[in-house]
Write an enzyme that holds these catalytic residues in place. Structure first.
Site, PDB file in Angstrom:
ATOM      1  CE  LYS A   1      -1.897  -1.057   4.013  1.00 16.12           C
ATOM      2  NZ  LYS A   1      -1.220  -2.336   4.292  1.00 16.12           N
TER       3      LYS A   1
ATOM      4  NE  ARG B   1      -4.439  -1.340  10.016  1.00 16.86           N
ATOM      5  CZ  ARG B   1      -3.361  -0.864   9.382  1.00 16.86           C
ATOM      6  NH1 ARG B   1      -3.320   0.351   8.938  1.00 16.86           N
ATOM      7  NH2 ARG B   1      -2.337  -1.649   9.201  1.00 16.86           N
TER       8      ARG B   1
ATOM      9  NE  ARG C   1       7.988  -2.650   6.124  1.00 21.68           N
ATOM     10  CZ  ARG C   1       6.684  -2.506   6.286  1.00 21.68           C
ATOM     11  NH1 ARG C   1       5.969  -1.885   5.373  1.00 21.68           N
ATOM     12  NH2 ARG C   1       6.100  -3.002   7.349  1.00 21.68           N
TER      13      ARG C   1
ATOM     14  NE  ARG D   1       6.465  -0.634  10.045  1.00 23.08           N
ATOM     15  CZ  ARG D   1       5.338  -0.552   9.343  1.00 23.08           C
ATOM     16  NH1 ARG D   1       5.337   0.129   8.191  1.00 23.08           N
ATOM     17  NH2 ARG D   1       4.236  -1.136   9.740  1.00 23.08           N
TER      18      ARG D   1
ATOM     19  NE  ARG E   1       2.128  -5.021  11.095  1.00 22.24           N
ATOM     20  CZ  ARG E   1       3.168  -4.818  10.284  1.00 22.24           C
ATOM     21  NH1 ARG E   1       4.353  -5.333  10.583  1.00 22.24           N
ATOM     22  NH2 ARG E   1       3.025  -4.122   9.180  1.00 22.24           N
TER      23      ARG E   1
HETATM   24  P1  AP5 Z   1       4.892  -1.534   1.768  1.00 19.46           P
HETATM   25  O1  AP5 Z   1       4.538  -0.668   0.616  1.00 19.46           O
HETATM   26  O2  AP5 Z   1       5.677  -0.923   2.895  1.00 19.46           O
HETATM   27  O3  AP5 Z   1       3.594  -2.281   2.298  1.00 19.46           O
HETATM   28  P2  AP5 Z   1       2.385  -1.754   3.155  1.00 19.46           P
HETATM   29  O4  AP5 Z   1       1.170  -2.436   2.654  1.00 19.46           O
HETATM   30  O5  AP5 Z   1       2.372  -0.247   3.194  1.00 19.46           O
HETATM   31  O6  AP5 Z   1       2.801  -2.374   4.561  1.00 19.46           O
HETATM   32  P3  AP5 Z   1       2.727  -1.850   6.034  1.00 19.46           P
HETATM   33  O7  AP5 Z   1       3.425  -2.874   6.879  1.00 19.46           O
HETATM   34  O8  AP5 Z   1       3.219  -0.429   6.146  1.00 19.46           O
HETATM   35  O9  AP5 Z   1       1.201  -1.890   6.299  1.00 19.46           O
HETATM   36  P4  AP5 Z   1       0.497  -1.965   7.610  1.00 19.46           P
HETATM   37  O10 AP5 Z   1      -0.882  -1.699   7.156  1.00 19.46           O
HETATM   38  O11 AP5 Z   1       0.678  -3.170   8.441  1.00 19.46           O
HETATM   39  O12 AP5 Z   1       1.229  -0.849   8.503  1.00 19.46           O
HETATM   40  P5  AP5 Z   1       0.845   0.636   8.888  1.00 19.46           P
HETATM   41  O13 AP5 Z   1       2.074   1.409   8.876  1.00 19.46           O
HETATM   42  O14 AP5 Z   1      -0.339   1.113   8.124  1.00 19.46           O
HETATM   43  O15 AP5 Z   1       5.684  -2.795   1.182  1.00 19.46           O
HETATM   44  C1  AP5 Z   1       6.225  -3.773   2.037  1.00 19.46           C
HETATM   45  C2  AP5 Z   1       7.607  -4.204   1.520  1.00 19.46           C
HETATM   46  O16 AP5 Z   1       7.475  -4.794   0.237  1.00 19.46           O
HETATM   47  C3  AP5 Z   1       8.596  -3.045   1.332  1.00 19.46           C
HETATM   48  O17 AP5 Z   1       9.864  -3.504   1.673  1.00 19.46           O
HETATM   49  C4  AP5 Z   1       8.518  -2.707  -0.158  1.00 19.46           C
HETATM   50  O18 AP5 Z   1       9.758  -2.202  -0.626  1.00 19.46           O
HETATM   51  C5  AP5 Z   1       8.203  -4.057  -0.760  1.00 19.46           C
HETATM   52  N1  AP5 Z   1       7.341  -4.020  -1.922  1.00 19.46           N
HETATM   53  C6  AP5 Z   1       6.208  -3.294  -2.074  1.00 19.46           C
HETATM   54  N2  AP5 Z   1       5.642  -3.544  -3.271  1.00 19.46           N
HETATM   55  C7  AP5 Z   1       6.436  -4.474  -3.866  1.00 19.46           C
HETATM   56  C8  AP5 Z   1       6.394  -5.166  -5.111  1.00 19.46           C
HETATM   57  N3  AP5 Z   1       5.422  -4.959  -5.990  1.00 19.46           N
HETATM   58  N4  AP5 Z   1       7.381  -6.052  -5.392  1.00 19.46           N
HETATM   59  C9  AP5 Z   1       8.376  -6.281  -4.501  1.00 19.46           C
HETATM   60  N5  AP5 Z   1       8.483  -5.668  -3.298  1.00 19.46           N
HETATM   61  C10 AP5 Z   1       7.528  -4.779  -3.002  1.00 19.46           C
HETATM   62  O19 AP5 Z   1       0.321   0.431  10.390  1.00 19.46           O
HETATM   63  C11 AP5 Z   1       1.198   0.053  11.433  1.00 19.46           C
HETATM   64  C12 AP5 Z   1       0.396  -0.104  12.721  1.00 19.46           C
HETATM   65  O20 AP5 Z   1      -0.228   1.156  13.085  1.00 19.46           O
HETATM   66  C13 AP5 Z   1      -0.782  -1.083  12.662  1.00 19.46           C
HETATM   67  O21 AP5 Z   1      -0.363  -2.415  12.911  1.00 19.46           O
HETATM   68  C14 AP5 Z   1      -1.693  -0.536  13.769  1.00 19.46           C
HETATM   69  O22 AP5 Z   1      -1.244  -0.927  15.047  1.00 19.46           O
HETATM   70  C15 AP5 Z   1      -1.520   0.965  13.646  1.00 19.46           C
HETATM   71  N6  AP5 Z   1      -2.533   1.557  12.744  1.00 19.46           N
HETATM   72  C16 AP5 Z   1      -2.310   2.111  11.517  1.00 19.46           C
HETATM   73  N7  AP5 Z   1      -3.467   2.535  10.976  1.00 19.46           N
HETATM   74  C17 AP5 Z   1      -4.445   2.248  11.862  1.00 19.46           C
HETATM   75  C18 AP5 Z   1      -5.861   2.401  11.869  1.00 19.46           C
HETATM   76  N8  AP5 Z   1      -6.517   2.932  10.804  1.00 19.46           N
HETATM   77  N9  AP5 Z   1      -6.548   1.962  12.945  1.00 19.46           N
HETATM   78  C19 AP5 Z   1      -5.934   1.425  14.005  1.00 19.46           C
HETATM   79  N10 AP5 Z   1      -4.603   1.225  14.076  1.00 19.46           N
HETATM   80  C20 AP5 Z   1      -3.858   1.623  13.000  1.00 19.46           C
END
Ligand code: AP5
Length: 218
Positions: free
Chosen positions: A13, A88, A127, A159, A170
């Protein structure tokens, strides 16, 4: 365009939303990134969020909804925005709809980024994020050494929530609380699905095609 990027942890994402934000000139709003910034600067919000994020749980809805409404009310969101990682839960989705409706705005499209569970775990554990410019790298696909950002020279870090035991929590939170949003947005005829199995440039091309954005230089 007012967009949401849905998808499991590690689906890609943030990577796709960052590229699209640059292309369209609209802000990329990652709730995870806002929480991490607050954690690193030691704010009250950061202290609260860390208790949940470190365990792989979701931060409570009321905290997250208030934070996103405040961000969406800022001037740079008037011409469009990309929400990454929000909503979410069904409660967050309903609150977002209600807020946007009260402002005479709406969500145009929801992009669900899809990837197999085995690949998700592989991407998360490989990552590395630049502590300075926040660019994200995958050790399996980017030809980098694992400690220095090739873009700015900053330190690359893993991270805390990318450890395998936290990843499992998660994923469980995703299946229980976030997956139901797929049906929610299918019901509203807003959902498009994009496969992320391919390399980053192909995934981004798929996102552009799904949104009907043509002629862009990727
Ligand atoms: P990346 O693009 O970083 O993936 P992502 O989907 O953004 O992954 P996240 O881990 O950031 O998502 P998440 O939803 O768990 O975390 P968030 O920060 O929102 O890609 C991942 C890896 O793959 C990278 O290394 C990238 O280089 C690689 N990659 C990407 N595309 C690729 C491709 N096509 N081919 C090869 N490699 C590729 O949330 C963190 C925490 O915050 C949550 O667990 C929760 O506790 C809290 N939180 C956040 N939002 C909320 C909410 N709305 N409500 C409640 N708690 C929340």
């Amino acid at each position: 365009m007012n967009l949401i990027f849905l998808g499991a942890p590690g689906a890609g994402k943030g990577t796709a939303a960052t590229k699209l934000s640059g292309l369209l000139g609209i802000p990329h709003i990652s709730t995870g990134e806002i929480f991490r910034n607050n954690i690193s600067t030691g704010t009250e919000l950061g202290k609260l969020a860390e208790q949940y994020i470190s365990k792989g749980s979701l931060v409570p809805d009321d905290v997250t909804i208030g934070m996103v409404k405040a961000r969406l009310s800022e001037a740079d969101c008037a011409g469009g925005f990309i929400l990454d990682g929000f909503p979410r839960t069904l409660k967050q989705a309903a609150a977002l709809d209600e807020y946007l409706e009260s402002e005479g705005r709406k969500i145009d499209r929801v992009v669900d980024i899809v990837l197999s569970e085995a690949k998700l775990v592989e991407r998360l554990t490989n990552r590395r994020i630049c502590a300075v410019c926040k660019l994200s790298y995958n050790l399996k696909v980017h030809d980098i050494n694992d400690s220095v950002c090739p873009a700015c020279g900053g330190a690359l870090i893993m991270r805390d929530d990318d450890k395998e035991e936290v990843i499992a929590a998660r994923m469980a939170a995703y299946h229980k609380d976030t997956e139901p949003l797929i049906d929610y947005y299918v019901g509203k005829r807003k959902l498009v699905r994009v496969n992320s199995e391919e390399v980053v440039s192909d995934t981004f091309a798929n996102v552009l095609a799904a949104l009907g954005i043509k002629g862009a230089d990727q």
